[in-house]
Design a protein around this motif. Structure first.
Motif, mmCIF file in Angstrom:
data_model
loop_
_atom_site.group_PDB
_atom_site.id
_atom_site.type_symbol
_atom_site.label_atom_id
_atom_site.label_comp_id
_atom_site.label_asym_id
_atom_site.label_seq_id
_atom_site.Cartn_x
_atom_site.Cartn_y
_atom_site.Cartn_z
ATOM 1 N N ASP A 107 0.821 -1.208 0.000
ATOM 2 C CA ASP A 107 0.000 0.000 0.000
ATOM 3 C C ASP A 107 0.856 1.260 0.000
ATOM 4 O O ASP A 107 0.434 2.309 -0.505
ATOM 5 N N TYR A 108 2.075 1.165 0.569
ATOM 6 C CA TYR A 108 3.000 2.293 0.497
ATOM 7 C C TYR A 108 3.664 2.352 -0.873
ATOM 8 O O TYR A 108 3.776 3.438 -1.475
ATOM 9 N N LEU A 109 4.093 1.221 -1.394
ATOM 10 C CA LEU A 109 4.829 1.207 -2.654
ATOM 11 C C LEU A 109 3.995 1.739 -3.818
ATOM 12 O O LEU A 109 4.527 2.383 -4.716
ATOM 13 N N ILE A 110 2.694 1.502 -3.803
ATOM 14 C CA ILE A 110 1.870 1.960 -4.933
ATOM 15 C C ILE A 110 1.711 3.482 -4.946
ATOM 16 O O ILE A 110 1.183 4.038 -5.914
ATOM 17 N N THR A 111 2.187 4.163 -3.897
ATOM 18 C CA THR A 111 2.151 5.626 -3.896
ATOM 19 C C THR A 111 3.376 6.220 -4.602
ATOM 20 O O THR A 111 3.391 7.424 -4.889
ATOM 21 N N LEU A 112 4.388 5.409 -4.871
ATOM 22 C CA LEU A 112 5.586 5.904 -5.535
ATOM 23 C C LEU A 112 5.282 6.228 -7.004
ATOM 24 O O LEU A 112 4.602 5.463 -7.691
ATOM 25 N N ARG A 113 5.791 7.348 -7.482
ATOM 26 C CA ARG A 113 5.457 7.821 -8.827
ATOM 27 C C ARG A 113 5.782 6.814 -9.930
ATOM 28 O O ARG A 113 4.929 6.545 -10.799
ATOM 29 N N PRO A 114 6.989 6.215 -9.937
ATOM 30 C CA PRO A 114 7.279 5.275 -11.034
ATOM 31 C C PRO A 114 6.394 4.031 -11.001
ATOM 32 O O PRO A 114 6.108 3.448 -12.053
ATOM 33 N N ILE A 115 5.939 3.630 -9.823
ATOM 34 C CA ILE A 115 5.055 2.467 -9.743
ATOM 35 C C ILE A 115 3.687 2.804 -10.307
ATOM 36 O O ILE A 115 3.033 1.973 -10.956
ATOM 37 N N GLN A 116 3.259 4.035 -10.109
ATOM 38 C CA GLN A 116 1.986 4.462 -10.692
ATOM 39 C C GLN A 116 2.048 4.471 -12.216
ATOM 40 O O GLN A 116 1.042 4.289 -12.893
ATOM 41 N N THR A 117 3.251 4.660 -12.747
ATOM 42 C CA THR A 117 3.438 4.652 -14.199
ATOM 43 C C THR A 117 3.611 3.233 -14.744
ATOM 44 O O THR A 117 2.976 2.853 -15.729
ATOM 45 N N LEU A 118 4.472 2.455 -14.078
ATOM 46 C CA LEU A 118 4.826 1.126 -14.581
ATOM 47 C C LEU A 118 3.803 0.052 -14.233
ATOM 48 O O LEU A 118 3.719 -0.970 -14.902
ATOM 49 N N LYS A 119 3.055 0.265 -13.147
ATOM 50 C CA LYS A 119 2.012 -0.664 -12.707
ATOM 51 C C LYS A 119 2.507 -2.119 -12.627
ATOM 52 O O LYS A 119 2.011 -3.016 -13.325
ATOM 53 N N PRO A 120 3.481 -2.373 -11.773
ATOM 54 C CA PRO A 120 4.021 -3.737 -11.657
ATOM 55 C C PRO A 120 3.043 -4.700 -11.001
ATOM 56 O O PRO A 120 2.075 -4.287 -10.346
ATOM 57 N N ILE A 121 3.318 -5.976 -11.154
ATOM 58 C CA ILE A 121 2.608 -7.026 -10.425
ATOM 59 C C ILE A 121 3.340 -7.238 -9.105
ATOM 60 O O ILE A 121 4.558 -7.377 -9.081
ATOM 61 N N PHE A 122 2.614 -7.256 -8.006
ATOM 62 C CA PHE A 122 3.199 -7.529 -6.703
ATOM 63 C C PHE A 122 3.006 -9.006 -6.365
ATOM 64 O O PHE A 122 1.893 -9.533 -6.478
ATOM 65 N N ILE A 123 4.071 -9.660 -5.969
ATOM 66 C CA ILE A 123 3.978 -11.037 -5.480
ATOM 67 C C ILE A 123 3.879 -10.975 -3.957
ATOM 68 O O ILE A 123 4.754 -10.428 -3.291
ATOM 69 N N ILE A 124 2.832 -11.535 -3.415
ATOM 70 C CA ILE A 124 2.600 -11.503 -1.975
ATOM 71 C C ILE A 124 3.065 -12.834 -1.384
ATOM 72 O O ILE A 124 2.491 -13.880 -1.661
#
Length: 287
Positions: A107-124
């Motif tokens: 939930d913190y990482l998705i606030t980072l600007r490049p993640i909002q652009t790249l939209k990675p898949i998170f493995i939980i």
């Protein structure tokens, strides 16, 4: 052939080992399953200069079909720096984030600007099976079917937000392939980390690794091969980093421990070497 880049980040303020172990386990598992259908390159970044050097010599980073990053506590700034660079190259293939931070702080990482652009898949949580299934989808051109993959947190283009999929405990009996040893450029240490089991028997409510997870063991053949592979690289010092090595004091667990002892004894005779084991994971520096 699917081209894969796997990256681990060295913490800026403590000696972490888990993201290295994750990369080694995933590399061994994927190569064991897919063999010549894939190629894998691995890198480890300790500082931003390492990242700059990487991009200076890897200007065609877009050639990778999949880039996977293992992110530990204390390495989020390095992750952000790497993803900022990746964004500049307009990387549009599959990007995956796994490790401690993507599992517990997505939930913190998705606030980072490049993640909002790249939209990675998170493995939980554990990533071997989830990544194996992702490679299957890439090979079969069925990536859309991966949207509901268990143990993932993925961006849904229809509703424009991330969605958490169900979690499943990985059956370690399916992970028959040994981790592949990775030697990084500035790693001058001969101690290597290994696992014979995962999780714990105690179920403490405060545990960050989920108290509902049960202790599970790796197959004996995998443990044996894991040690042999490292010995072939001239490493004879090991650190077992199991959360709880024995899995309890029942007769089965005690017998299992003696079987592992027998494996180690046979290996020492086979290779004519003396193995050393270190009890303190903090003693592993620079992995």
């Amino acid at each position: 052939m699917i081209k894969i880049l796997l990256i681990s980040f060295g913490s800026e303020w403590h000696d972490d080992v888990w993201n290295v172990l994750a990369i080694e386990s995933i590399t061994g598992n994927l190569k064991g399953v897919f063999k010549e259908e894939i190629s894998i390159k691995t890198y480890r970044f300790y500082n931003k200069n390492d990242i700059n050097i990487f991009f200076n010599f890897n200007s065609i980073v877009t050639e990778y079909d999949l880039i996977g990053c293992s992110v530990e506590i204390g390495s989020h700034n390095l992750l952000n720096a790497f993803l900022m660079q990746l964004s500049k190259y307009n990387y549009s293939n599959v990007l995956v984030l796994g490790g401690i931070l993507p599992t517990y702080a997505y939930d913190y990482l998705i606030t980072l600007r490049p993640i909002q652009t790249l939209k990675p898949i998170f493995i939980i949580g554990e990533g071997e099976i989830a990544l194996r299934n992702l490679i299957e989808c890439l090979l079969n051109n069925t990536l859309s079917s991966y949207a509901n993959e268990p143990n993932t947190f993925q961006f849904d283009e229809k509703i424009h937000k991330y969605v958490m999929n169900m979690t499943q405990t990985v059956d370690l009996e399916k992970l028959i392939y040994s981790p592949e040893p990775i030697v990084y450029a500035n790693n001058n240490y001969k101690i290597r980390i290994v696992q014979a089991s995962r999780n714990c028997i105690f179920g403490c409510t405060y545990c960050s690794q989920d108290p509902k997870k049960k202790w599970r063991e790796f197959p004996y053949d995998r443990i044996k091969e894991n040690l042999e592979v490292f010995i072939r690289t001239s490493c004879c010092e090991f650190e077992f980093v199991d959360d709880e090595f024995f899995g309890g004091n029942a007769a089965y667990n005690i017998n299992r421990t003696w079987k592992i002892y027998d494996i180690i004894e046979k290996i020492t005779k086979q290779f004519g070497c003396k193995l050393k084991f270190h009890p303190n994971p903090e003693a592993i520096h620079g992995l």
